[in-house]
Design a protein around this motif. Structure first.
Motif, mmCIF file in Angstrom:
data_model
loop_
_atom_site.group_PDB
_atom_site.id
_atom_site.type_symbol
_atom_site.label_atom_id
_atom_site.label_comp_id
_atom_site.label_asym_id
_atom_site.label_seq_id
_atom_site.Cartn_x
_atom_site.Cartn_y
_atom_site.Cartn_z
ATOM 1 N N ALA A 124 -7.567 8.026 -12.964
ATOM 2 C CA ALA A 124 -8.542 7.410 -12.058
ATOM 3 C C ALA A 124 -8.218 5.941 -11.820
ATOM 4 O O ALA A 124 -8.326 5.444 -10.695
ATOM 5 C CB ALA A 124 -9.950 7.550 -12.641
ATOM 6 N N LEU A 125 -7.816 5.223 -12.861
ATOM 7 C CA LEU A 125 -7.463 3.815 -12.712
ATOM 8 C C LEU A 125 -6.225 3.672 -11.831
ATOM 9 O O LEU A 125 -6.164 2.774 -10.961
ATOM 10 C CB LEU A 125 -7.216 3.190 -14.086
ATOM 11 N N ALA A 126 -5.240 4.542 -12.023
ATOM 12 C CA ALA A 126 -4.039 4.506 -11.173
ATOM 13 C C ALA A 126 -4.391 4.808 -9.721
ATOM 14 O O ALA A 126 -3.823 4.218 -8.790
ATOM 15 C CB ALA A 126 -3.003 5.502 -11.685
ATOM 16 N N GLU A 127 -5.363 5.703 -9.511
ATOM 17 C CA GLU A 127 -5.794 6.017 -8.147
ATOM 18 C C GLU A 127 -6.505 4.821 -7.524
ATOM 19 O O GLU A 127 -6.301 4.496 -6.349
ATOM 20 C CB GLU A 127 -6.707 7.237 -8.156
ATOM 21 N N GLN A 128 -7.343 4.144 -8.299
ATOM 22 C CA GLN A 128 -8.023 2.954 -7.792
ATOM 23 C C GLN A 128 -7.030 1.872 -7.396
ATOM 24 O O GLN A 128 -7.258 1.112 -6.449
ATOM 25 C CB GLN A 128 -8.989 2.416 -8.847
ATOM 26 N N ARG A 129 -5.923 1.786 -8.110
ATOM 27 C CA ARG A 129 -4.897 0.789 -7.789
ATOM 28 C C ARG A 129 -4.051 1.194 -6.590
ATOM 29 O O ARG A 129 -3.186 0.442 -6.143
ATOM 30 C CB ARG A 129 -3.981 0.594 -9.000
ATOM 31 N N GLY A 130 -4.261 2.388 -6.057
ATOM 32 C CA GLY A 130 -3.504 2.839 -4.900
ATOM 33 C C GLY A 130 -2.133 3.387 -5.234
ATOM 34 O O GLY A 130 -1.295 3.558 -4.338
ATOM 35 N N ILE A 131 -1.864 3.687 -6.519
ATOM 36 C CA ILE A 131 -0.546 4.167 -6.943
ATOM 37 C C ILE A 131 -0.418 5.670 -6.741
ATOM 38 O O ILE A 131 0.647 6.173 -6.369
ATOM 39 C CB ILE A 131 -0.296 3.812 -8.426
ATOM 40 N N VAL A 132 -1.500 6.401 -7.006
ATOM 41 C CA VAL A 132 -1.484 7.851 -6.914
ATOM 42 C C VAL A 132 -2.675 8.308 -6.089
ATOM 43 O O VAL A 132 -3.595 7.534 -5.803
ATOM 44 C CB VAL A 132 -1.520 8.511 -8.315
ATOM 45 N N ASN B 120 -1.637 2.492 3.246
ATOM 46 C CA ASN B 120 -1.717 2.662 1.797
ATOM 47 C C ASN B 120 -3.027 2.171 1.210
ATOM 48 O O ASN B 120 -3.114 1.822 0.030
ATOM 49 C CB ASN B 120 -0.550 1.918 1.125
ATOM 50 N N VAL B 121 -4.062 2.129 2.023
ATOM 51 C CA VAL B 121 -5.378 1.708 1.547
ATOM 52 C C VAL B 121 -5.859 2.664 0.455
ATOM 53 O O VAL B 121 -5.768 3.891 0.597
ATOM 54 C CB VAL B 121 -6.383 1.685 2.714
ATOM 55 N N ALA B 122 -6.356 2.117 -0.633
ATOM 56 C CA ALA B 122 -6.894 2.940 -1.719
ATOM 57 C C ALA B 122 -8.226 3.536 -1.293
ATOM 58 O O ALA B 122 -9.085 2.838 -0.747
ATOM 59 C CB ALA B 122 -7.058 2.106 -2.986
ATOM 60 N N ALA B 123 -8.392 4.810 -1.549
ATOM 61 C CA ALA B 123 -9.609 5.500 -1.113
ATOM 62 C C ALA B 123 -10.784 5.146 -2.011
ATOM 63 O O ALA B 123 -10.669 5.191 -3.238
ATOM 64 C CB ALA B 123 -9.386 7.005 -1.125
ATOM 65 N N PRO B 124 -11.939 4.812 -1.429
ATOM 66 C CA PRO B 124 -13.139 4.633 -2.245
ATOM 67 C C PRO B 124 -13.643 5.990 -2.723
ATOM 68 O O PRO B 124 -13.272 7.036 -2.179
ATOM 69 C CB PRO B 124 -14.134 3.978 -1.275
#
Length: 465
Positions: free
Chosen positions: A59-67, A423-427
Motif C-alpha cells: 500500500a505504501l509503494a502504491e501511494q508513492r506511485g511505484i506500483v 503517472n499520477v498516484a491514485a487516491p
C-alpha cells in the motif's frame, strides 16, 4: 518458480523497509515496469513477517506511485511512461446479468427511449427528403438545418450558441479527438486535471501527445498550479470539465472560471471545455466559451441525454478554427453520419427529447437524494441531478480490495486508478454511477451492499492490519 525476495536491513519498520526495497529494485531495473510483485502470503512466508506487513508495504509503494494494484490480478510495477492500456470503458456486463453495474455513467433506463427512437425512425421513413439525405454525402460540418436544431436546443437548455458556430460530430469522444487533432501536433503538451476522463487519456496516447497533470480540489482545477505548470512545461491547450468534473463531481466557481480565462489569454493556450453533462438542479454558471469565445472549443453530446448508442454530438468553436476542425473530421470520417444525425434531430424537433429529459431530471434527483441517505455517513461528493458520486474511502481502506469485494457481491464500481493522468498516484476512492442501475430497486440493493461493505469491511480491505 522463483520469486523476488529482497534483503531487509532490519533497521526500522519492516513494512517501510520493504516499500523502500521495492522502490530501489524498480529504480535499478531489478523489478522492471510491468513486473508482478510476489503474492503477499508467499512473500510473507519468505521474509518471516505477517501478511499484514506485506499488505502495508504494498500500500505504501502504491501511494508513492511505484506500483498499482489490479483487481483480481495482483500488484504490478508501474511504467515510468504514460500508461498504454487500451480504453475499454464500454458495457461489458450483459443487461440480464445479476451484476449491478454502477461503473458506467449511463442515462437511466426508461422504455420511452426505445419508443421515441422508433417514432423518429418512422418519421424519417415517411419523409422522402430525409431518406434521400440519409444516403447522400453531406457537408463536413453537417447540414445547416440540423445545426440550427442543435443550436436552438442548446440555447433552450441555457447554453446559447448560434448554428454557424457549430460542427456536428459523433459524440463527446469524437469531439475530443477532433479538438486534439486540430489544436496540437504530435509531441506537444495538453494539460488536464490529475484525475480526468479516461477517454481523454486514450486519445492522448493514440495521437502521441504529452500530458501535464494539474492539481485540483473540491472547487475544481487549481489556477495557481496551472500557471506554475505552464511556466515549467508550456502546453498548447487545457482540457477541463467546468460544470461536473469526472470523476470527482467538482464544479468550477464563477471566480475561478474568470481567473482561468485570464490565464489562458495571458499564456496564449486553448481551452477545450467538456459540456457533455447537464445539471439543471444547480444554478447555471457562465460557460467558458462565453467568457473566452476566441480560444474555447466546447463539446456537447446526446449520449447522456438520449442514449449512448446515438453517436451524435456538436462542437462549438471560433470561426478561425473551423477549417482545421473540418479538415480533421474529413480525414477521420469524411462527414458526420447523416442518418444518425437525422434521427436525433427528429427526436428533438418532435418534443419527445424534452419530455424524456424532464423525466430524467427528476429521476436523477431522486436517485441522488436516495444515495445520500444510504451513504451519507461516508461523505460522498456529488451534484443533485448528477450521474455519479465520488466517494473517498474511509480510514485506510484500499480501493482495489473494496472494488474486488463489491464485485464478489455482484456490484461493479470504478476505481480511482481509471482516471489517473500519466503517472499520477491514485487516491483511495471509488466512483459510483447511480444513473446506471436498471431500476430504483436495483440501485437500492447496490447501495445497501456498498454501505455494508464500507461499514463492516473484511480485514483484507484495509491497507494496514
Amino acid at each position: 518458480m522463483t520469486i523476488w525476495i529482497p534483503t531487509l536491513p532490519g533497521q526500522g519498520p519492516r513494512y517501510r523497509e520493504l516499500a523502500d526495497a521495492i522502490a530501489a529494485a524498480t529504480a535499478s531495473g531489478e523489478l522492471p515496469a510491468g513486473a508482478k510483485l510476489p503474492p503477499q502470503r508467499r512473500l510473507a512466508d519468505a521474509l518471516g513477517v505477517t501478511v499484514g506487513t506485506i499488505t502495508r508495504a504494498y500500500a505504501l509503494a502504491e501511494q508513492r506511485g511505484i506500483v498499482s494494484a489490479r483487481v483480481g490480478s495482483g500488484t504490478y510495477v508501474r511504467d515510468s511512461q504514460p500508461r498504454t492500456e487500451p480504453f475499454n470503458h464500454v458495457r461489458q456486463t450483459p443487461p440480464e446479468s445479476d451484476m449491478i453495474d454502477l461503473s458506467l455513467s449511463l442515462p437511466p433506463a426508461h422504455p420511452e427511449r426505445e419508443a421515441a427512437l422508433g417514432r423518429a425512425m418512422q418519421a424519417i421513413q415517411h419523409d422522402p427528403a430525409s431518406l434521400r439525405a440519409a444516403i447522400d454525402y453531406q457537408p463536413e460540418q453537417g447540414q445547416t438545418g440540423q445545426r440550427e436544431i442543435f443550436a436552438d436546443w442548446l440555447t433552450q437548455s441555457g447554453r446559447p450558441v448560434s448554428a454557424d458556430e457549430l460542427l456536428i460530430d459523433q459524440g463527446g469522444m469524437h469531439g475530443i479527438y477532433l479538438s486534439l487533432s486540430a489544436l496540437l501536433a504530435p509531441g506537444e503538451r495538453l494539460a488536464a486535471e490529475r484525475l480526468t476522463y479516461p477517454g481523454l487519456i486514450s486519445a492522448l496516447q493514440q495521437l502521441s501527445l504529452k500530458s501535464v497533470a494539474i492539481p485540483h480540489d473540491e472547487e475544481g482545477i487549481d489556477i495557481d498550479a496551472l500557471a506554475r505548470a505552464f511556466d515549467q512545461q508550456p502546453f498548447r491547450a487545457l482540457y477541463v470539465m467546468p460544470d461536473c468534473h469526472n470523476p470527482t463531481t467538482a464544479r468550477l466557481g464563477e471566480s475561478r472560471r474568470r481567473d482561468l480565462v485570464t490565464l489562458a489569454r495571458e499564456r496564449q493556450f486553448w481551452l477545450i471545455e467538456d459540456e457533455v453533462y447537464q445539471h439543471p438542479h444547480i444554478e447555471p454558471a457562465t460557460p467558458l466559451y462565453q467568457l473566452a469565445p476566441e480560444r474555447t472549443v466546447t463539446l456537447f453530446s446526446v449520449a447522456k441525454l438520449l442514449g449512448g448508442g446515438l453517436r451524435v454530438g456538436a462542437l462549438r468553436a471560433p470561426k478561425a478554427l473551423h477549417g482545421r476542425l473540418t479538415a480533421a473530421l474529413r480525414a477521420q470520417s469524411w462527414m458526420p453520419p447523416p442518418l444518425m444525425t437525422s434521427l436525433v434531430c427528429h427526436w428533438i424537433a418532435s418534443g419527445d427529447a424534452a419530455a424524456l429529459l424532464a423525466w430524467q431530471r427528476e429521476e436523477l434527483a431522486w436517485r441522488f437524494d436516495h444515495a445520500m441517505q444510504k451513504l451519507g455517513r461516508f461523505k460522498p461528493r456529488g451534484q443533485r441531478g448528477g450521474f455519479y458520486l465520488w466517494l473517498p474511502l474511509p480510514g485506510e481502506l484500499r480501493t482495489s480490495h473494496v472494488v474486488e469485494q463489491l464485485k464478489a457481491r455482484r456490484v461493479s464500481v470504478s476505481s480511482a486508478e481509471s482516471f489517473c493522468l500519466g503517472n499520477v498516484a491514485a487516491p483511495q476512492a471509488i466512483r459510483i454511477c447511480i444513473s446506471a442501475a436498471e431500476s430504483r430497486e436495483a440501485l437500492d440493493r447496490a447501495l445497501d451492499i456498498i454501505a455494508e461493505t464500507l461499514g463492516n469491511p473484511d480485514p483484507m480491505l484495509w491497507q494496514t492490519v
